[in-house]
Scaffold this motif. Structure first.
Motif, PDB file in Angstrom:
ATOM      1  N   ILE B 161       6.800   4.583 -10.078  1.00 21.15           N
ATOM      2  CA  ILE B 161       6.165   3.752  -9.061  1.00 21.15           C
ATOM      3  C   ILE B 161       6.526   4.191  -7.648  1.00 21.15           C
ATOM      4  N   LEU B 162       7.780   4.525  -7.395  1.00 23.53           N
ATOM      5  CA  LEU B 162       8.150   4.923  -6.038  1.00 23.53           C
ATOM      6  C   LEU B 162       8.035   6.438  -5.856  1.00 23.53           C
ATOM      7  N   MET B 163       8.440   7.182  -6.876  1.00 26.60           N
ATOM      8  CA  MET B 163       8.214   8.624  -6.831  1.00 26.60           C
ATOM      9  C   MET B 163       6.893   8.913  -7.534  1.00 26.60           C
ATOM     10  N   PRO B 276      -3.482   5.483   1.477  1.00 24.04           N
ATOM     11  CA  PRO B 276      -2.363   4.933   2.233  1.00 24.04           C
ATOM     12  C   PRO B 276      -2.580   4.883   3.742  1.00 24.04           C
ATOM     13  N   GLN B 277      -3.628   5.558   4.230  1.00 22.70           N
ATOM     14  CA  GLN B 277      -3.881   5.419   5.660  1.00 22.70           C
ATOM     15  C   GLN B 277      -5.076   4.498   5.808  1.00 22.70           C
ATOM     16  N   PRO B 279      -6.185   0.762   8.096  1.00 19.92           N
ATOM     17  CA  PRO B 279      -5.657  -0.165   9.096  1.00 19.92           C
ATOM     18  C   PRO B 279      -5.259  -1.525   8.534  1.00 19.92           C
ATOM     19  N   GLY B 283       0.513  -0.720   6.648  1.00 14.69           N
ATOM     20  CA  GLY B 283       1.426   0.399   6.481  1.00 14.69           C
ATOM     21  C   GLY B 283       0.853   1.363   5.472  1.00 14.69           C
ATOM     22  N   VAL B 284       1.720   1.990   4.728  1.00 15.96           N
ATOM     23  CA  VAL B 284       1.253   3.061   3.852  1.00 15.96           C
ATOM     24  C   VAL B 284       1.145   2.597   2.403  1.00 15.96           C
ATOM     25  N   LEU B 303       2.482   2.692  -4.849  1.00 19.53           N
ATOM     26  CA  LEU B 303       3.509   2.483  -3.824  1.00 19.53           C
ATOM     27  C   LEU B 303       4.328   3.760  -3.647  1.00 19.53           C
ATOM     28  N   GLY B 304       5.309   3.671  -2.785  1.00 19.14           N
ATOM     29  CA  GLY B 304       6.258   4.768  -2.662  1.00 19.14           C
ATOM     30  C   GLY B 304       5.968   5.712  -1.517  1.00 19.14           C
ATOM     31  N   TYR B 305       4.931   5.448  -0.729  1.00 17.71           N
ATOM     32  CA  TYR B 305       4.626   6.364   0.375  1.00 17.71           C
ATOM     33  C   TYR B 305       5.637   6.234   1.509  1.00 17.71           C
ATOM     34  N   LEU B 306       6.458   5.217   1.455  1.00 17.53           N
ATOM     35  CA  LEU B 306       7.543   5.112   2.430  1.00 17.53           C
ATOM     36  C   LEU B 306       8.884   4.993   1.713  1.00 17.53           C
ATOM     37  N   HIS B 307       8.955   5.550   0.510  1.00 14.45           N
ATOM     38  CA  HIS B 307      10.214   5.457  -0.233  1.00 14.45           C
ATOM     39  C   HIS B 307      11.216   6.416   0.388  1.00 14.45           C
ATOM     40  N   ARG B 308      12.201   5.849   1.110  1.00 12.92           N
ATOM     41  CA  ARG B 308      13.116   6.743   1.815  1.00 12.92           C
ATOM     42  C   ARG B 308      14.530   6.587   1.309  1.00 12.92           C
ATOM     43  N   TYR B 331      11.678  -4.117   8.806  1.00 13.71           N
ATOM     44  CA  TYR B 331      12.037  -3.829  10.190  1.00 13.71           C
ATOM     45  C   TYR B 331      11.560  -4.875  11.179  1.00 13.71           C
TER      46      TYR B 331
END
Lengths: 210, 635
Positions: B161-163, B276-277, B279, B283-284, B303-308, B331
């Motif tokens: 899911i995230l990766m 993911p892009q 408006p 977000g992503v 999901l996972g496009y912002l998995h940091r 944030y």
């Protein structure tokens, strides 16, 4: 007006082609200057946020910081209508193919601002296994802004810097007006066992050879 | 209340470590609560006290039976948290499930399962999935699978899911090393104390953050990052929807045709990728939507496009290092995320705070709740079509709150304000006056104004009443928390259900509404803002008389904390819902396990059921009403 204004040159003073009432209303400038003057005041950023920096980007566009003072307020959600990509946040390996694709879809001339530490270098998340160490590994960047996240003022500063850069470009030399030199965009990486940048394919093959 | 069950000095009988590996230090076994004793009495041979906390289910075949008992008899009706811990010395991966009673609250019940650690990049033996009992387990189990390779038998969609599918390895296993690996724990010796350190790119063989397995051929590889996301969606259907989510299924009506003609009319279904892009995905996020005309017939989230990699980085960091990282989860609400984390560590360390600290935490925390709700309502209105006009007003108000936080903490969004046992700075008298002005003058007026202009707005009501309905039972089953749960008639708020801080000193209500639709979620947020203001006003007043200015650190200040071995699940009520930190310490200066129970992520679990059967434009509104922040979703 940012172009150079002069009084009417001597040789035109008595020129019958210039009507008398226009005598004080003639501006002399170069094509580059007038062209860049218009261009730099009408950037259309791509409406595209990645992470925390996107929140500061939205604040920059909101009433207090008021991006439209620069003529840059028209954010377009389609890359086909955008001139400027603000990479606002952490670039992950999972996202980078899409970002490169968006960049390729933008018409030229196109500019990129790397907003914040993450987009510049990976930032606090650099060591993460899903994080790209800076967007400049995949697309060319015009202005970098430090900060985590940069304040709206810093983002505005990057626009001023980008405007300075645009001012210095000349129609004669920029590639996108030169015939025969089309830009095919950047190579889109793909998601294999890890992020695969095909520009390094030979090296990868060599190093992983059994 | 306190879930810390381990004390470092008491070695007890070591439970459940397989004999073949017995390398682990003896650790304290969990204290038995009445509920745990009830389970132990009923399922004698199948369970035993786990290490630190909860029950270990030794007989996996009984697990579903036990979970059913936990849900139906003991009334732990919500699966709060599912994750795993890799005990590499014991040679096991431990799956942790935590259950809560909603809305009663109280300490969660923990059930654990242990599976032997497979070698290399193999998956584990299958363990039973909780999805049939708790639908909210789906995303969490997928995450555990993604990070540890634990196979959940019975999960309907067990993909990464995230990766992405095809990623090499299971990142959170202790023996899996990232490309820039430098050491197990920070501070890395190369950087300290001399400070002479090379760029990561100069150290690693690929000169980049990548690693490929031997024998990898970049041209022969067939990427399939989404797995079979489309296959299940492409199966032809008749436009009806199999999920019973209370919407019923309105047949597609074309004017001028009767029912039998309609039945003959075949409409094509199309699959649309949003994001993911995009408006309106905040977000992503990427939604894959299957449409019949304008009606959503199926929906999947990618999901996972912002998995940091918060959790992997968090395990390398020292305990103190992690505080600024928590700011970058949700944030919009940085300070509240810090609060959850320091709360957990303080409970494990037995740290005491001071009155001043608790008041400052409440004041700053509730201010961020206001900021977050301003943002959420502004962007919900955006999604409803009022493009940016309301949002501009609310961003202005949020900026005022952010100004105060910046003055106090030094940063607009990433405040890094909390410390273990304290906070970093006190308010100056000018800042205090600023806070009073906001809390007593400015913000009450703004909220009245917001209420006046929006609540009775005809378009807002027409678009949102009845949209995205989910019943209370389904909300609980889907592990939904936060304003969305309270809009469905369940008065569950961690501030009351599992109290922390000084919230017991204030007079405030938990707003509850009963329709469970987008409009009620909006109304709950408006009312919560008023309650937050009440809390801030009381806290400001009380702090002036009942706390000492400048007394901002309980216990000693320290850079390097050693947290006693143990584990803790600390949770707080952020504006988005229940944010939990599942922390395991082995007595070192780094967390052994650092898991974030992310409310935005788990709330998304119910997105499909809310959106299916509705119009595609409404799916955007439903997403807006869930109020997700991608930093917290993907971590």
């Amino acid at each position: 007006m940012a172009t150079q204004t002069t009084n009417i040159p001597d040789e035109l003073k008595n020129d019958p082609r210039v009507p008398e009432d226009l005598n004080n209303n003639i501006f002399i400038t170069t094509l580059d200057k007038i062209y860049n003057w218009g261009r730099k005041r009408s950037m259309w950023p791509l409406l595209f946020g990645l992470a925390c920096c996107a929140i500061e980007m939205i604040c920059t566009a909101a009433s207090r910081h008021d991006l439209s003072r620069f003529g840059w307020e028209l954010m377009r959600a389609s890359p086909r209508q955008a001139d400027l990509m603000i990479v606002s946040g952490t670039v992950t390996k999972k996202m980078i193919p899409q970002i490169v694709r968006l960049y390729n879809q933008m018409p030229e001339p196109r500019y990129v601002v790397a907003m914040g530490s993450c987009a510049t270098s990976g930032g606090p998340f650099k060591e993460g296994y899903n994080v790209v160490s800076g967007i400049d590994k995949f697309i060319p960047v015009d202005v970098y802004i430090p900060g985590c996240p940069p304040r709206p003022e810093a983002l505005l500063h990057s626009f001023v810097k980008l405007q300075e850069k645009i001012e210095k470009q000349s129609i004669r030399t920029v590639r996108w007006y030169t015939t025969g030199k089309t830009d095919n965009g950047m190579l889109v990486p793909y998601l294999g066992p890890d992020l695969v940048d095909l520009r390094r394919a030979d090296e990868i093959k060599q190093k992983t050879a059994l | 209340m306190s879930e810390v069950t381990a004390t470092p000095a008491k070695p007890a009988a070591k439970p459940a470590a397989p004999a073949a590996h017995g390398a682990a230090k003896p650790v304290a076994a969990a204290k038995m609560t009445p509920e745990m004793s009830a389970i132990a009495a009923k399922f004698g041979g199948a369970v035993e006290a786990a290490q630190y906390e909860g029950l270990l289910v030794t007989d996996h075949s009984k697990f579903i039976e036990i979970a059913t008992y936990v849900r139906d008899v003991l009334k732990y009706n919500q699966l709060t948290n599912n994750t795993a811990t890799d005990y590499i010395k014991d040679g096991v991966i431990e799956v942790v499930n935590q259950f809560t009673r909603v809305p009663q609250g109280g300490a969660p019940l923990t059930l654990k399962l242990r599976v032997p650690r497979p070698s290399g990049h193999d998956k584990t033996q299958p363990v039973p999935s909780l999805c049939p009992l708790y639908p909210g387990a789906e995303f969490q189990e997928r995450e555990t699978y993604d990070m540890y390779g634990v196979v959940f038998e019975g999960n309907p969609d067990l993909r990464r899911i995230l990766m992405w599918e095809g990623f090499n390895g299971w990142p959170l296993r202790k023996d899996w090393k990232e490309a820039y690996y430098e050491g197990d724990t920070k501070p890395f010796e190369s950087r300290w104390p001399g400070g002479d350190h090379k760029l990561a790119e100069e150290r690693v063989p690929w000169e980049d953050n990548v690693n490929y397995p031997p024998g990898f051929d970049p041209f022969a590889f067939k990427p399939h990052p989404d797995g079979d996301i489309y296959d299940s969606m492409l199966a032809p259907s008749d436009g009806t929807v199999s999920i019973d989510n209370g919407h019923g299924v309105a047949p597609t009506i074309v004017e001028g045709l009767n029912a039998s003609e309609m039945a003959e009319l075949k409409t094509d279904e199309i699959i649309v990728n949003m994001g993911p892009q995009h408006p309106s995905t905040h977000g992503v996020l990427r939604m894959v939507v299957k449409l019949d005309g304008e009606k959503v017939t199926d929906l999947k989230l990618a999901l996972g496009y912002l998995h940091r990699n918060h959790e992997k980085i968090g395990e390398r960091n020292t305990w103190l290092h992690n505080i600024p990282y928590t700011d970058r989860l949700d944030y919009i609400t940085g300070i509240y995320n810090e609060w959850g984390y320091v709360l957990g560590v303080e409970r494990m360390m037995g740290l005491k705070t001071t009155d001043r600290v608790e008041y400052l935490r409440v004041i700053t925390g509730e201010l961020t709740r206001l900021a977050s709700h301003f943002w959420a309502i502004g962007f919900l209105l955006n999604d409803l079509g009022a493009f940016f006009t309301p949002a501009l007003y609310f961003i202005t108000e949020r900026d005022l709150i952010i100004d105060l936080l910046e003055a106090v903490t030094g940063s607009r969004m990433m405040c890094n304000y909390m410390r273990f046992g304290g906070v970093s700075r006190d308010f100056t008298s000018a800042q205090w006056a600023m806070a009073r002005e906001l809390a007593f003058e400015r913000l009450p007026r703004t909220i009245d104004e917001l209420d006046h202009f929006l609540t009775e707005n005809e378009i807002l009501k027409a678009r949102s009443i009845g949209t995205g309905y989910m019943s209370a039972d389904r909300c609980i089953a889907h592990s939904l928390t936060g304003p969305c749960l309270r809009a469905a008639g369940i008065g569950y708020d961690v501030r009351r259900a599992d109290p922390y801080g000084y919230y017991d000193r204030f007079d405030f209500d938990i707003p509850v509404l009963y329709n469970g639709d987008v409009y009620d979620r909006y109304l709950v947020r408006v009312q919560e803002m008023r309650e937050s203001l009440k809390i801030i006003q009381q806290a400001l007043n009380q702090a002036e008389t009942q706390s000492k200015v400048g007394d901002i650190q309980g216990g000693k200040k320290a850079y390097n904390h050693r947290v006693p071995a143990g584990q803790c699940y600390a949770r707080v009520e952020t504006p988005k819902g229940e944010l939990g930190y599942y922390l395991v310490s082995d007595g070192n200066q780094n967390p052994y396990k650092y898991h974030i129970r992310s409310c935005s992520y788990i709330n998304l679990n119910s997105m499909k059921e809310m959106a299916v059967g509705q119009k595609v434009a409404d799916s955007v509104v439903i997403l807006g009403s869930l109020d997700i922040v991608l930093g917290e979703v993907d971590r």
